[in-house]
Write a protein that holds these residues in place. Structure first.
Motif, PDB file in Angstrom:
ATOM      1  N   UNK A  93       4.622   9.023  14.582  1.00 14.91           N
ATOM      2  CA  UNK A  93       4.711  10.474  14.344  1.00 14.91           C
ATOM      3  C   UNK A  93       5.536  10.811  13.111  1.00 14.91           C
ATOM      4  N   UNK A  94       6.430   9.894  12.728  1.00 15.26           N
ATOM      5  CA  UNK A  94       7.246  10.122  11.522  1.00 15.26           C
ATOM      6  C   UNK A  94       6.535   9.652  10.254  1.00 15.26           C
ATOM      7  N   UNK A  95       5.330   9.093  10.414  1.00 14.31           N
ATOM      8  CA  UNK A  95       4.567   8.638   9.257  1.00 14.31           C
ATOM      9  C   UNK A  95       4.663   7.150   8.984  1.00 14.31           C
ATOM     10  N   UNK A  96       5.479   6.423   9.732  1.00 13.13           N
ATOM     11  CA  UNK A  96       5.597   4.981   9.546  1.00 13.13           C
ATOM     12  C   UNK A  96       4.389   4.265  10.151  1.00 13.13           C
ATOM     13  N   UNK A  97       4.079   3.112   9.615  1.00 13.98           N
ATOM     14  CA  UNK A  97       3.098   2.232  10.211  1.00 13.98           C
ATOM     15  C   UNK A  97       3.843   1.273  11.137  1.00 13.98           C
ATOM     16  N   UNK A  98       3.239   0.979  12.274  1.00 17.88           N
ATOM     17  CA  UNK A  98       3.858   0.066  13.242  1.00 17.88           C
ATOM     18  C   UNK A  98       3.040  -1.216  13.301  1.00 17.88           C
ATOM     19  N   UNK A  99       3.723  -2.345  13.157  1.00 15.43           N
ATOM     20  CA  UNK A  99       3.096  -3.659  13.203  1.00 15.43           C
ATOM     21  C   UNK A  99       3.675  -4.414  14.393  1.00 15.43           C
ATOM     22  N   UNK A 100       2.815  -4.759  15.362  1.00 11.77           N
ATOM     23  CA  UNK A 100       3.296  -5.327  16.616  1.00 11.77           C
ATOM     24  C   UNK A 100       2.818  -6.754  16.848  1.00 11.77           C
ATOM     25  N   UNK A 130       9.879   3.686  20.640  1.00 12.32           N
ATOM     26  CA  UNK A 130       9.774   3.127  19.285  1.00 12.32           C
ATOM     27  C   UNK A 130       8.430   3.431  18.640  1.00 12.32           C
ATOM     28  N   UNK A 131       7.349   3.029  19.287  1.00 14.46           N
ATOM     29  CA  UNK A 131       6.048   3.072  18.616  1.00 14.46           C
ATOM     30  C   UNK A 131       5.597   4.497  18.309  1.00 14.46           C
ATOM     31  N   UNK A 132       5.539   5.346  19.317  1.00 16.87           N
ATOM     32  CA  UNK A 132       5.053   6.711  19.074  1.00 16.87           C
ATOM     33  C   UNK A 132       5.961   7.507  18.143  1.00 16.87           C
ATOM     34  N   UNK A 133       7.298   7.442  18.304  1.00 17.19           N
ATOM     35  CA  UNK A 133       8.155   8.153  17.354  1.00 17.19           C
ATOM     36  C   UNK A 133       7.965   7.680  15.914  1.00 17.19           C
ATOM     37  N   UNK A 134       7.803   6.374  15.723  1.00 16.53           N
ATOM     38  CA  UNK A 134       7.604   5.840  14.369  1.00 16.53           C
ATOM     39  C   UNK A 134       6.288   6.339  13.782  1.00 16.53           C
ATOM     40  N   UNK A 192       0.827  -1.216   0.000  1.00 21.40           N
ATOM     41  CA  UNK A 192       0.000   0.000   0.000  1.00 21.40           C
ATOM     42  C   UNK A 192       0.860   1.264   0.000  1.00 21.40           C
ATOM     43  N   UNK A 193       2.191   1.095   0.049  1.00 17.59           N
ATOM     44  CA  UNK A 193       3.095   2.236  -0.055  1.00 17.59           C
ATOM     45  C   UNK A 193       3.561   2.839   1.248  1.00 17.59           C
ATOM     46  N   UNK A 194       3.416   2.102   2.331  1.00 18.06           N
ATOM     47  CA  UNK A 194       3.810   2.632   3.637  1.00 18.06           C
ATOM     48  C   UNK A 194       5.055   1.921   4.167  1.00 18.06           C
ATOM     49  N   UNK A 195       5.876   2.662   4.878  1.00 14.48           N
ATOM     50  CA  UNK A 195       7.023   2.064   5.553  1.00 14.48           C
ATOM     51  C   UNK A 195       6.542   1.415   6.843  1.00 14.48           C
TER      52      UNK A 195
END
Length: 209
Positions: free
Chosen positions: A89-96, A83-87, A31-34
């Motif tokens: 906020x930078x526009x990355x998607x977080x997968x946990x 890790x999670x909130x900074x990622x 989908x184009x997300x980091x």
């Protein structure tokens, strides 16, 4: 820059979380997300050290339920803040691989810690922060543990009696029923059907964005 989304995969041992994570990671990237991948407990150097404390069999020393619960939330505090909130906020998607629902199910359901003890820790640690999507892979404990044993030696928590896992599963299902961002996936189906359901759930989520 738009904020990223936080997606969590939950489930008992042997539910197939690793396969689901790989599938969702590929879909997010398509989908184009980091994507930033994490796991709980763990995900930072300090949180990984706490993970070792939690998982280890301490032989003659009993790990109290209170200590286990506090360690889980200590590790989570480190991960969310560093890790999670900074990622996100930078526009990355977080997968946990696991998040707060695990503690509420395993310690709250399995260990029977009352909500009145868990809720203050959730407030201190999360301040209302929660996943945008949780996929809970539902499997009967006997089935999941048989799969887990096939992977190798079980850790301290995985060696709990079967009633512990039945209570954990029941709490997971109650939590999902009360969470509009949670989707239950029947992980006892054939793998192809499980994967289809995971992809469909993610597609519905994307369609709502």
């Amino acid at each position: 820059m738009p904020k990223g989304k936080f997606i969590v995969i939950e489930g008992l041992e042997g539910a197939g979380k690793s396969s689901a994570i790989a599938l969702i990671k590929s879909a997010i990237e398509h989908a184009g997300h980091q994507v930033v991948s994490t796991r709980e407990p763990g995900g930072t150097p300090m949180a990984e050290a706490i993970r070792e404390c939690v998982k280890k069999d301490w032989q003659d020393e009993q790990v109290t339920t209170e200590a286990e619960l506090l360690l889980m939330y200590a590790a989570r505090a480190q991960l969310v803040a560093n890790v999670i909130k900074p990622a996100l906020n930078s526009g990355c998607w977080v997968l946990a691989d696991r998040h707060d629902m695990s503690s509420r199910a395993y310690q709250g359901g399995g260990r029977q810690v009352p909500d009145s003890m868990i809720e203050p820790l959730r407030e201190i640690t999360l301040h209302g922060f929660h996943p945008d999507l949780t996929l809970y892979l539902d499997v009967e404990p006997e089935v999941g543990l048989a799969r887990a044993r096939g992977r190798g030696e079980l850790d301290r928590i995985e060696q709990a009696d079967i009633s512990f896992f039945h209570r954990t599963r029941e709490k997971y299902l109650r939590l999902c029923a009360d969470d509009s961002n949670a989707v239950v996936i029947n992980a006892m189906q054939d793998m192809d059907k499980v994967q289809q359901d995971i992809v469909s759930a993610f597609a519905r989520f994307m369609g709502q964005q």
